[in-house]
Enzyme design. Structure first.
Site, PDB file in Angstrom:
ATOM      1  N   ARG A  58       0.828  -1.223   0.000  1.00 50.79           N
ATOM      2  CA  ARG A  58       0.000   0.000   0.000  1.00 50.79           C
ATOM      3  C   ARG A  58       0.855   1.262   0.000  1.00 50.79           C
ATOM      4  O   ARG A  58       0.432   2.311  -0.485  1.00 50.79           O
ATOM      5  CB  ARG A  58      -0.983  -0.014   1.173  1.00 50.79           C
ATOM      6  CG  ARG A  58      -2.077  -1.066   1.022  1.00 50.79           C
ATOM      7  CD  ARG A  58      -3.041  -1.033   2.190  1.00 50.79           C
ATOM      8  NE  ARG A  58      -2.431  -1.351   3.453  1.00 50.79           N
ATOM      9  CZ  ARG A  58      -2.292  -2.592   3.947  1.00 50.79           C
ATOM     10  NH1 ARG A  58      -2.734  -3.622   3.256  1.00 50.79           N
ATOM     11  NH2 ARG A  58      -1.721  -2.787   5.115  1.00 50.79           N
ATOM     12  N   GLU A  95       4.262  -8.547  17.186  1.00 51.24           N
ATOM     13  CA  GLU A  95       3.654  -9.007  18.433  1.00 51.24           C
ATOM     14  C   GLU A  95       3.952 -10.506  18.630  1.00 51.24           C
ATOM     15  O   GLU A  95       4.309 -10.941  19.720  1.00 51.24           O
ATOM     16  CB  GLU A  95       2.145  -8.752  18.378  1.00 51.24           C
ATOM     17  CG  GLU A  95       1.519  -8.700  19.752  1.00 51.24           C
ATOM     18  CD  GLU A  95       0.054  -8.304  19.676  1.00 51.24           C
ATOM     19  OE1 GLU A  95      -0.401  -7.866  18.600  1.00 51.24           O
ATOM     20  OE2 GLU A  95      -0.621  -8.459  20.705  1.00 51.24           O
TER      21      GLU A  95
HETATM   22  P1  AMP Z   1       3.701  -1.313  12.544  1.00 50.78           P
HETATM   23  O1  AMP Z   1       5.025  -1.848  12.092  1.00 50.78           O
HETATM   24  O2  AMP Z   1       3.185  -2.004  13.764  1.00 50.78           O
HETATM   25  O3  AMP Z   1       3.735   0.199  12.703  1.00 50.78           O
HETATM   26  O4  AMP Z   1       2.644  -1.679  11.422  1.00 50.78           O
HETATM   27  C1  AMP Z   1       2.595  -0.961  10.265  1.00 50.78           C
HETATM   28  C2  AMP Z   1       2.318  -1.826   9.053  1.00 50.78           C
HETATM   29  O5  AMP Z   1       1.331  -2.832   9.280  1.00 50.78           O
HETATM   30  C3  AMP Z   1       1.802  -0.956   7.939  1.00 50.78           C
HETATM   31  O6  AMP Z   1       2.468  -1.327   6.747  1.00 50.78           O
HETATM   32  C4  AMP Z   1       0.309  -1.220   7.882  1.00 50.78           C
HETATM   33  O7  AMP Z   1      -0.120  -1.304   6.562  1.00 50.78           O
HETATM   34  C5  AMP Z   1       0.102  -2.534   8.638  1.00 50.78           C
HETATM   35  N1  AMP Z   1      -0.933  -2.428   9.705  1.00 50.78           N
HETATM   36  C6  AMP Z   1      -0.715  -2.566  11.039  1.00 50.78           C
HETATM   37  N2  AMP Z   1      -1.852  -2.449  11.747  1.00 50.78           N
HETATM   38  C7  AMP Z   1      -2.830  -2.200  10.850  1.00 50.78           C
HETATM   39  C8  AMP Z   1      -4.243  -1.953  10.958  1.00 50.78           C
HETATM   40  N3  AMP Z   1      -4.886  -1.945  12.135  1.00 50.78           N
HETATM   41  N4  AMP Z   1      -4.928  -1.720   9.819  1.00 50.78           N
HETATM   42  C9  AMP Z   1      -4.308  -1.729   8.620  1.00 50.78           C
HETATM   43  N5  AMP Z   1      -2.987  -1.949   8.452  1.00 50.78           N
HETATM   44  C10 AMP Z   1      -2.237  -2.194   9.549  1.00 50.78           C
END
Ligand code: AMP
Length: 175
Positions: A58, A95
């Protein structure tokens, strides 16, 4: 225009308990997609950005537009084994388990100002690992941009302390 109105919440996707923020409903409408692109371009237009890096998949939807409008090159950050030439790689904690991302070693020139884009900031793990890749390659992270920032218990911003962060829509995470 309130961009949040164009984001669809999908409960229990991809697994039970996750509130998935679906940006396909924002980018399929010209007016909201244009507004989101324009707001990010305006924020970074005078900052001397030479490269925009984005995380598959995305991230590429906005990343290419930002690079074009900012007069910068576009760099792909990908999942392991997808990039054909020599890569730097970063592994980070999820996680449950770990994830790895890669970038071509010659994607960025020494000292170039780089804008990192991803669609959503949750825990900040992906963005932090992306910054590490950019810095390994000799780039300087001039800013990090997201369409959505999940606020509250995830503390994504804390992991990215010291960087200039912009997010267009802030959505609180329910416990
Ligand atoms: P993080 O590394 O935890 O900041 O997660 C970010 C990545 O995971 C991004 O590339 C998002 O597209 C995806 N992502 C994590 N949580 C969500 C969510 N609740 N809804 C959509 N995409 C998410």
């Amino acid at each position: 225009m309130n961009l949040e109105d164009y984001i669809r919440n999908v409960p229990d996707f991809p697994i039970k308990g996750i509130q998935f923020k679906d940006v396909t409903t924002l980018c399929k409408v010209h007016a909201s997609f244009k507004e989101s692109c324009d707001r990010l371009v305006n924020h970074f237009k005078d900052k001397g950005i030479k490269k925009v890096c984005a995380v598959e998949a995305r991230g590429y939807v906005w990343g290419g537009v930002l690079a074009y409008k900012l007069g910068a090159g576009f760099v792909l950050i990908r999942k392991p084994g997808k990039l054909p030439a020599e890569t730097f790689s970063e592994t980070y904690e999820l996680e449950y388990g770990t994830d790895t991302i890669e970038m071509h070693k010659d994607a960025i020139e020494d000292g170039e100002k780089v804008l990192l884009f991803d669609d959503l900031l949750a825990t900040g793990g992906t963005a932090k690992a992306s910054c590490n890749l950019i810095e390994k390659a000799g780039g300087s992270v001039a800013g990090i941009a997201f369409v959505i920032e999940l606020t509250g218990s995830l503390h994504g911003r804390d992991k990215l302390e010291g960087y200039d962060i912009i997010s267009l829509v802030k959505i609180p995470v329910e416990e």
